[in-house]
Design a protein around this motif. Structure first.
Motif, PDB file in Angstrom:
ATOM      1  N   ASN A 164       0.768  -1.200   0.336  1.00  0.00           N
ATOM      2  CA  ASN A 164       0.280  -0.024   0.261  1.00  0.00           C
ATOM      3  C   ASN A 164       1.051   1.189   0.099  1.00  0.00           C
ATOM      4  N   ASP A 165       1.727   1.432   0.765  1.00  0.00           N
ATOM      5  CA  ASP A 165       2.646   2.378   1.035  1.00  0.00           C
ATOM      6  C   ASP A 165       3.301   2.893  -0.424  1.00  0.00           C
ATOM      7  N   VAL A 166       3.588   1.421  -0.646  1.00  0.00           N
ATOM      8  CA  VAL A 166       4.630   1.317  -2.063  1.00  0.00           C
ATOM      9  C   VAL A 166       3.827   2.465  -3.533  1.00  0.00           C
ATOM     10  N   ASN A 167       2.223   2.270  -3.465  1.00  0.00           N
ATOM     11  CA  ASN A 167       2.111   2.079  -4.408  1.00  0.00           C
ATOM     12  C   ASN A 167       1.457   4.071  -4.327  1.00  0.00           C
ATOM     13  N   ALA A 168       0.638   3.880  -2.919  1.00  0.00           N
ATOM     14  CA  ALA A 168       0.419   5.645  -2.679  1.00  0.00           C
ATOM     15  C   ALA A 168       2.076   6.226  -3.287  1.00  0.00           C
ATOM     16  N   ALA A 169       3.038   6.099  -2.822  1.00  0.00           N
ATOM     17  CA  ALA A 169       4.234   7.007  -2.499  1.00  0.00           C
ATOM     18  C   ALA A 169       3.909   7.122  -4.559  1.00  0.00           C
ATOM     19  N   ARG A 170       3.952   5.818  -4.933  1.00  0.00           N
ATOM     20  CA  ARG A 170       4.026   6.152  -7.179  1.00  0.00           C
ATOM     21  C   ARG A 170       3.566   7.400  -7.810  1.00  0.00           C
ATOM     22  N   SER A 171       2.052   8.008  -6.546  1.00  0.00           N
ATOM     23  CA  SER A 171       1.958   9.123  -7.141  1.00  0.00           C
ATOM     24  C   SER A 171       2.414   9.986  -7.524  1.00  0.00           C
ATOM     25  N   VAL A 172       3.567   9.965  -5.783  1.00  0.00           N
ATOM     26  CA  VAL A 172       4.353  11.281  -6.268  1.00  0.00           C
ATOM     27  C   VAL A 172       5.419  11.082  -7.200  1.00  0.00           C
ATOM     28  N   ALA A 173       5.743   9.915  -7.725  1.00  0.00           N
ATOM     29  CA  ALA A 173       6.830   9.139  -8.579  1.00  0.00           C
ATOM     30  C   ALA A 173       6.252  10.473 -10.484  1.00  0.00           C
ATOM     31  N   THR A 174       4.663   9.377 -10.713  1.00  0.00           N
ATOM     32  CA  THR A 174       4.472  10.338 -11.694  1.00  0.00           C
ATOM     33  C   THR A 174       3.919  11.311 -11.755  1.00  0.00           C
ATOM     34  N   GLY A 175       2.433  11.170 -11.061  1.00  0.00           N
ATOM     35  CA  GLY A 175       1.330  11.876 -10.988  1.00  0.00           C
ATOM     36  C   GLY A 175       2.382  13.589 -10.549  1.00  0.00           C
ATOM     37  N   THR A 176       2.697  13.288  -9.262  1.00  0.00           N
ATOM     38  CA  THR A 176       3.189  14.896  -8.527  1.00  0.00           C
ATOM     39  C   THR A 176       4.366  15.602  -9.518  1.00  0.00           C
ATOM     40  N   LEU A 177       5.057  14.989  -9.284  1.00  0.00           N
ATOM     41  CA  LEU A 177       6.679  15.513  -9.784  1.00  0.00           C
ATOM     42  C   LEU A 177       5.679  16.373 -11.305  1.00  0.00           C
ATOM     43  N   VAL A 178       5.120  15.120 -12.309  1.00  0.00           N
ATOM     44  CA  VAL A 178       4.700  15.765 -13.559  1.00  0.00           C
ATOM     45  C   VAL A 178       4.590  17.149 -13.578  1.00  0.00           C
ATOM     46  N   GLY A 179       2.696  17.266 -12.434  1.00  0.00           N
ATOM     47  CA  GLY A 179       1.966  18.180 -12.191  1.00  0.00           C
ATOM     48  C   GLY A 179       2.964  19.354 -11.899  1.00  0.00           C
ATOM     49  N   ILE A 180       3.791  19.414 -11.020  1.00  0.00           N
ATOM     50  CA  ILE A 180       5.059  20.573 -10.989  1.00  0.00           C
ATOM     51  C   ILE A 180       4.920  21.375 -11.668  1.00  0.00           C
ATOM     52  N   ILE A 181       6.751  20.259 -12.546  1.00  0.00           N
ATOM     53  CA  ILE A 181       6.691  20.323 -13.852  1.00  0.00           C
ATOM     54  C   ILE A 181       6.216  21.388 -15.072  1.00  0.00           C
ATOM     55  N   SER A 182       4.924  20.769 -15.040  1.00  0.00           N
ATOM     56  CA  SER A 182       4.157  20.807 -16.580  1.00  0.00           C
ATOM     57  C   SER A 182       2.862  22.293 -15.709  1.00  0.00           C
ATOM     58  N   ASN A 183       3.024  22.432 -14.425  1.00  0.00           N
ATOM     59  CA  ASN A 183       2.371  23.198 -14.225  1.00  0.00           C
ATOM     60  C   ASN A 183       3.349  24.746 -14.077  1.00  0.00           C
ATOM     61  N   LEU A 184       4.225  24.660 -13.429  1.00  0.00           N
ATOM     62  CA  LEU A 184       5.180  25.452 -13.682  1.00  0.00           C
ATOM     63  C   LEU A 184       5.664  26.048 -14.979  1.00  0.00           C
ATOM     64  N   ALA A 185       5.865  25.152 -15.708  1.00  0.00           N
ATOM     65  CA  ALA A 185       5.675  25.343 -17.477  1.00  0.00           C
ATOM     66  C   ALA A 185       5.292  26.203 -18.280  1.00  0.00           C
ATOM     67  N   THR A 186       3.799  26.189 -17.800  1.00  0.00           N
ATOM     68  CA  THR A 186       2.417  26.313 -18.355  1.00  0.00           C
ATOM     69  C   THR A 186       2.602  27.923 -17.725  1.00  0.00           C
ATOM     70  N   LEU A 187       3.158  28.430 -16.554  1.00  0.00           N
ATOM     71  CA  LEU A 187       2.703  29.877 -15.369  1.00  0.00           C
ATOM     72  C   LEU A 187       3.941  30.512 -16.791  1.00  0.00           C
ATOM     73  N   ALA A 188       4.847  30.415 -16.691  1.00  0.00           N
ATOM     74  CA  ALA A 188       6.043  30.620 -17.255  1.00  0.00           C
ATOM     75  C   ALA A 188       5.323  31.079 -18.500  1.00  0.00           C
ATOM     76  N   ALA A 189       5.069  30.283 -19.573  1.00  0.00           N
ATOM     77  CA  ALA A 189       4.496  30.918 -21.137  1.00  0.00           C
ATOM     78  C   ALA A 189       3.310  31.591 -20.622  1.00  0.00           C
TER      79      ALA A 189
END
Ligand code: ATP
Length: 647
Positions: free
Chosen positions: A160-185
């Motif tokens: 469970n915990d490892v699966n929960a941590a995965r969301s950071v690896a996929t969703g969260t980090l991509v979310g940060i980068i893509s949103n920051l990039a969109t924000l800047a553009a």
């Protein structure tokens, strides 16, 4: 050192993962006390797990930047259509701009697919790494660890915990980068369009940060609680839905009580999850209010500019459209921040397990003997069980509770090669504990144990354990075929060797008579076999390993006469020619031993052969009479030595 791991000196490796062979003490890693530093440490450790994938990450970032760049272009097309193509009636430009909008959408979609593929691969890769490291790390934990933690709870962290941590690896980090990039553009595009309106629109941005900070904190707490509660639920489930557990439940008629307890645990999980969702929704509600504020301001001020003909309608519409692009990533960043806080709590739980360092000191130059003689000396051995604090509750050094008496207290014993040693003593005397020191499941607290003159601590643990066989009272079999269970002892053994071992253990005929023979699946923990059959399978398994030293905990359960004699004969074959330590429950073992060791309160009270010990008026005679009085009448004269037994 492996990312986030913290392994000490390693012996072998499994898939690149250092082996440490068993934990004795539960050392918690020093953790920074203040929250900011703790968070930084967690971030650093999480980053370490991402490092091996940096190449893929760069590509993901490139995809994100490209998509963000492309996403700001359609509003410009709209402005071109409204302000130029339509008023000037230029059909060709209209078609070009409309076509460009479609083209941009297709291109951005394709880049999105590539980005998702890479992200999934990276996310699943990190998940796989974490899972494998955690599993290998847990394999090395001490017996004490498994005694103090419910298996369900351990599984929960691993899954469970490892699966929960995965969301950071996929969703969260991509979310940060893509949103920051969109924000800047978007900011650049907005600024180039109308600096005054941009400043106005950006003025509300700080308002996004405060609610997400507050909600982030709540989320971190709730996430940790949810994972812990889920682990408790799984631990309970694992015990109660296990065949031994369900038997106990039925015998004691506790179904209803257990169902109530289960429901209570489940309610906790439900409530915590509901709270987490509601907290997220409250954040969304607050953020939505803020994001409505910006466009209202822009239309109010921008509308006046249009009226004053300082701004075109198309520009105002395009500006408003871009504003959506500005606020959406801002809202998402706030949500991502909250998600990260939740994920931190989960990572903390994983790191907590990884920080449990195997405490067996490993030798500088491990001895790896090809064969051993089997001379064993226990020299003033003291041993107290470590009381491993359950992770999550205690992160300091291992606690030894002073009120507990050591299980072994200055024990001295010498065993010659090939000797058959029977351990006898009252319950709790330390017989099992003594046997656990031989394969180095534990190290003595003080004193030492030597094998062929070398301290056990100097051996390569794997090499040492390869010379030791163990047959315990409760035979554990994996839920797999009999063949797999047998070959577990020696995967390289041939079919003939396996069959020969089973014949010697008097279990071949039984196995051959099963519909699937050696390919019969034995069921969870071997529950499909009878007690005697299981014992003989475990004897065959030990025979296949062919160890120089054998530790045998004789079963106390009484089998029927046929089964008993089969087990007895199988054991005789197994014991022949080996140095053996037998926790004796059978009269024949006691009488046939080369040396009987009488244990009392963690010490050797007396030692010798039956003939020697029975003549002394000591503990042995007392035990012998208590345990074997009922069979003494059937024992031939030489064993009872003609003396009158105490009543
Ligand atoms: P029995 O014949 O009943 O199996 P034994 O002679 O094998 O008993 P041990 O199991 O070695 O006795 O136990 C010796 C002492 O150590 C006992 O006081 C017991 O309570 C304690 N002990 C055993 N296992 C643990 C453990 N995992 N943690 C803490 N104390 C333990």
């Amino acid at each position: 050192m492996m990312p986030g791991g913290g392994w000490r000196g390693s012996m072998g490796t499994v898939g690149g993962i250092p082996r440490t062979y068993g934990l004795q003490r539960n050392f918690g890693k020093e953790k920074p006390k203040d929250p900011v530093n703790r968070q930084r440490t967690t971030v650093r450790r999480i980053a370490a797990w991402f490092r091996p994938y940096w190449g893929s990450w760069l590509l993901v970032v490139f995809c994100i930047l490209l998509t963000s760049g492309l996403s700001v272009l359609p509003p410009f097309c709209v402005a071109g259509i409204v302000d130029v193509a339509i008023p000037e009636k230029r059909a060709d430009l209209l078609m070009l701009l409309a076509g460009a909008m479609v083209g941009l959408a297709v291109l951005s979609g394709l880049v999105g697919v590539l980005q998702q593929t890479l992200t999934a691969k990276v996310g699943q890769g990190i998940l796989h790494d974490l899972r494998t490291h955690l599993f290998t790390h847990l394999q090395d934990m001490s017996l004490a660890f498994f005694m103090t933690n419910r298996s369900g709870e351990i599984l929960s962290r691993l899954n469970n915990d490892v699966n929960a941590a995965r969301s950071v690896a996929t969703g969260t980090l991509v979310g940060i980068i893509s949103n920051l990039a969109t924000l800047a553009a978007t900011s650049v595009a907005l600024f180039s369009m109308n600096p005054r309106l941009t400043i106005l629109a950006v003025a509300v941005v700080p308002a996004f940060h405060i609610p997400s900070m507050v909600v982030g904190k709540i989320r971190r707490r709730l996430s940790g609680q949810t994972q812990a509660q889920q682990a408790t639920l799984l631990g309970f489930m694992g015990e109660r839905l296990h065949v031994a557990g369900i038997t106990l439940t039925r015998i004691f008629g506790q179904q209803e009580a257990d169902a109530r307890t289960f429901s209570r645990h489940s309610e906790h999980v439900r409530d915590l999850n509901v709270k987490q969702s509601v907290v997220g929704r409250w954040l969304f509600m607050i953020l939505s209010t803020f994001s409505a504020l910006g466009p209202a301001l822009v239309f109010w001020v921008g509308g006046q500019q249009v009226m004053a003909e300082a701004l075109s309608v198309g520009q105002l519409i395009a500006f408003a459209a871009l504003l959506g692009l500005l606020y959406r990533p801002l809202m998402q960043l706030a949500t991502v921040y909250v998600d990260i806080q939740g994920a931190f709590a989960v990572f903390d739980r994983i790191f907590e397990y990884l920080d449990l360092e195997p405490g067996l000191p490993l030798p500088e130059k491990p001895v790896t003997p090809a064969r051993i003689e089997g001379r064993m000396v226990f020299d003033r051995v003291m041993f107290q069980y470590p009381t491993a604090a359950p992770p999550g509750r205690e992160t300091g050094a291992e606690k030894t509770t002073p009120e507990l008496r050591p299980a072994l207290r200055g024990l001295n014993l010498q065993i010659e090669p090939g000797q058959r040693v029977a351990l006898v003593g009252r319950s709790g005397a330390g017989k099992s504990t003594l046997t656990l020191l031989v394969p180095r499941f534990y190290d003595p607290t003080s004193g030492r144990v030597t094998l062929d003159g070398i301290d056990l601590r100097q051996y390569d643990p794997g090499a040492l354990q390869s010379h030791i066989g163990m047959v315990t009272q409760e035979t554990f079999l994996f839920h797999d075929t009999l063949r797999m269970n047998l070959l577990y002892a020696r995967p390289g053994a041939s079919e003939e060797e396996m069959i020969a071992a089973c014949k010697a253990a008097h279990v071949h005929d039984f196995i051959a008579g099963l519909p699937d023979g050696y390919d019969t699946v034995v069921g969870e923990r071997g529950f499909r076999l009878s007690g005697g059959e299981k014992q003989r399978v475990s004897i065959a398994r030990a025979l296949l390993k062919d160890p120089a030293i054998l530790i045998l905990d004789e079963a106390t359960s009484s089998l029927d006469a046929t089964s008993e004699s089969l087990v007895q004969e199988a054991l005789e074959t197994l014991l022949r020619g080996r140095t053996s330590l037998v926790i004796a429950h059978r009269l024949s073992t006691v009488l046939g031993a080369d040396q009987i060791v009488v244990m009392d309160q963690g010490k050797v009270e007396d030692a010798g052969t039956h003939a020697e010990l029975i003549t002394r008026d000591g503990l042995y005679r007392e035990l012998f009479e208590q345990q074997f009085r009922h069979v003494l009448s059937t024992v031939p004269a030489p064993f009872s030595d003609g003396r009158k037994m105490k009543s």
